[in-house]
Design a protein around this motif. Sequence first.
Motif, mmCIF file in Angstrom:
data_model
loop_
_atom_site.group_PDB
_atom_site.id
_atom_site.type_symbol
_atom_site.label_atom_id
_atom_site.label_comp_id
_atom_site.label_asym_id
_atom_site.label_seq_id
_atom_site.Cartn_x
_atom_site.Cartn_y
_atom_site.Cartn_z
ATOM 1 N N LEU A 131 0.832 -1.192 0.000
ATOM 2 C CA LEU A 131 0.000 0.000 0.000
ATOM 3 C C LEU A 131 0.869 1.246 0.000
ATOM 4 O O LEU A 131 1.845 1.326 0.744
ATOM 5 N N VAL A 132 0.523 2.223 -0.848
ATOM 6 C CA VAL A 132 1.215 3.518 -0.903
ATOM 7 C C VAL A 132 0.198 4.610 -0.584
ATOM 8 O O VAL A 132 -0.913 4.613 -1.118
ATOM 9 N N ILE A 133 0.586 5.557 0.295
ATOM 10 C CA ILE A 133 -0.308 6.625 0.740
ATOM 11 C C ILE A 133 0.411 7.963 0.582
ATOM 12 O O ILE A 133 1.575 8.108 0.979
ATOM 13 N N LEU A 184 2.958 11.893 -4.412
ATOM 14 C CA LEU A 184 3.052 10.669 -5.211
ATOM 15 C C LEU A 184 3.747 10.912 -6.542
ATOM 16 O O LEU A 184 4.316 9.991 -7.127
ATOM 17 N N ALA A 185 3.718 12.149 -7.018
ATOM 18 C CA ALA A 185 4.378 12.470 -8.279
ATOM 19 C C ALA A 185 5.894 12.304 -8.202
ATOM 20 O O ALA A 185 6.557 12.218 -9.240
ATOM 21 N N ALA A 186 6.451 12.236 -6.987
ATOM 22 C CA ALA A 186 7.892 12.047 -6.830
ATOM 23 C C ALA A 186 8.315 10.595 -6.990
ATOM 24 O O ALA A 186 9.508 10.297 -7.040
ATOM 25 N N LEU A 187 7.351 9.675 -7.077
ATOM 26 C CA LEU A 187 7.664 8.264 -7.284
ATOM 27 C C LEU A 187 7.919 7.999 -8.765
ATOM 28 O O LEU A 187 7.418 8.722 -9.639
ATOM 29 N N ARG A 223 4.221 1.064 -9.459
ATOM 30 C CA ARG A 223 3.290 -0.026 -9.135
ATOM 31 C C ARG A 223 3.849 -1.373 -9.573
ATOM 32 O O ARG A 223 3.842 -2.343 -8.817
ATOM 33 N N GLY A 224 4.352 -1.438 -10.777
ATOM 34 C CA GLY A 224 4.920 -2.696 -11.251
ATOM 35 C C GLY A 224 6.265 -2.989 -10.624
ATOM 36 O O GLY A 224 6.565 -4.153 -10.321
ATOM 37 N N ARG A 225 7.057 -1.964 -10.412
ATOM 38 C CA ARG A 225 8.402 -2.165 -9.861
ATOM 39 C C ARG A 225 8.362 -2.765 -8.468
ATOM 40 O O ARG A 225 9.185 -3.635 -8.121
ATOM 41 N N TRP A 226 7.383 -2.333 -7.639
ATOM 42 C CA TRP A 226 7.327 -2.802 -6.251
ATOM 43 C C TRP A 226 6.057 -3.591 -5.949
ATOM 44 O O TRP A 226 5.706 -3.772 -4.799
#
Length: 278
Positions: free
Chosen positions: A93-95, A101-104, A109-112
């Motif tokens: 889960l990412v919050i 979130l734009a810094a990711l 999603r696929g990478r982790w």
Amino acid sequence: MVDAMPSPTAVARRPMLRWLVGSGLVGAVWGTGFAALSGNRQPTATIAGDDDWQLTLIESGRSRAVVLLGTMQDPVGDTLSRLMGSFRQRIDLVIGSADALAALPANYRGRWQVQRTLVLGGDTKSLALETGAVASPTSIALGPRLSLQMSPMVPRGWSNAAGPLDKETRWVITLRANSASIRLGAQLEDIATLGAGPAAVTIAPAGDVRAIWTIDPSTAIAVNNAHVPMDVISTADVPARNARLLVPVFADDFCRFSFVDDGIRLPYWARTVRFRDA
């Protein structure tokens, strides 16, 4: 390593706050499918931060969540990858806010192997299937031992019934396990304004440490090292009742806070401090 000391500092546990139905801080309970298969490992929160941003990796059993708070000026993918460790490059889960979130990385999603992303204050109409929005106080059970509460920082005199939350509204995250709590925010003042009661540990990238210690004098505070106040000095000569525990947060030396039976274990570099004019 933050657990290297043989007798790590622990902050005494807090009574579990009761979230009464109908209060402004209850909200919905969001059920997750992230049930841990192993309940033996104590929950932890590991923090990395610099300037005005922080990443928090929360682990409870085999469940993992990442919270992004503050102003992310640069990409944080490499820091997050190191935070997770070489052999567990996985997040359930990412919050975070849409801006954070734009810094990711675009492919995070696929990478982790991210199962779900929650956008604080996001608009559900513009979100993908694997992404949800949090527009009101919301609780999550992360594994069998830890709960995570997301609460909007509502300015004094403003009612939840007055209208929808502005997208600039900042949020406070509360972690609870073993009757102890950790509270996270983008600014220490946000946590003070929330008025949700005491916490064993209070964490934010920056802010006014006096504001927190005025309302919660026994909480340990963790802020980014660049924002440690100049008028705070380390001291060992202070009565226990007046002790103030401060933990500097760094981008590379990760701070791990562990929920233990008698409270929360702090990193070994936590220090007792006082203000220079005290």
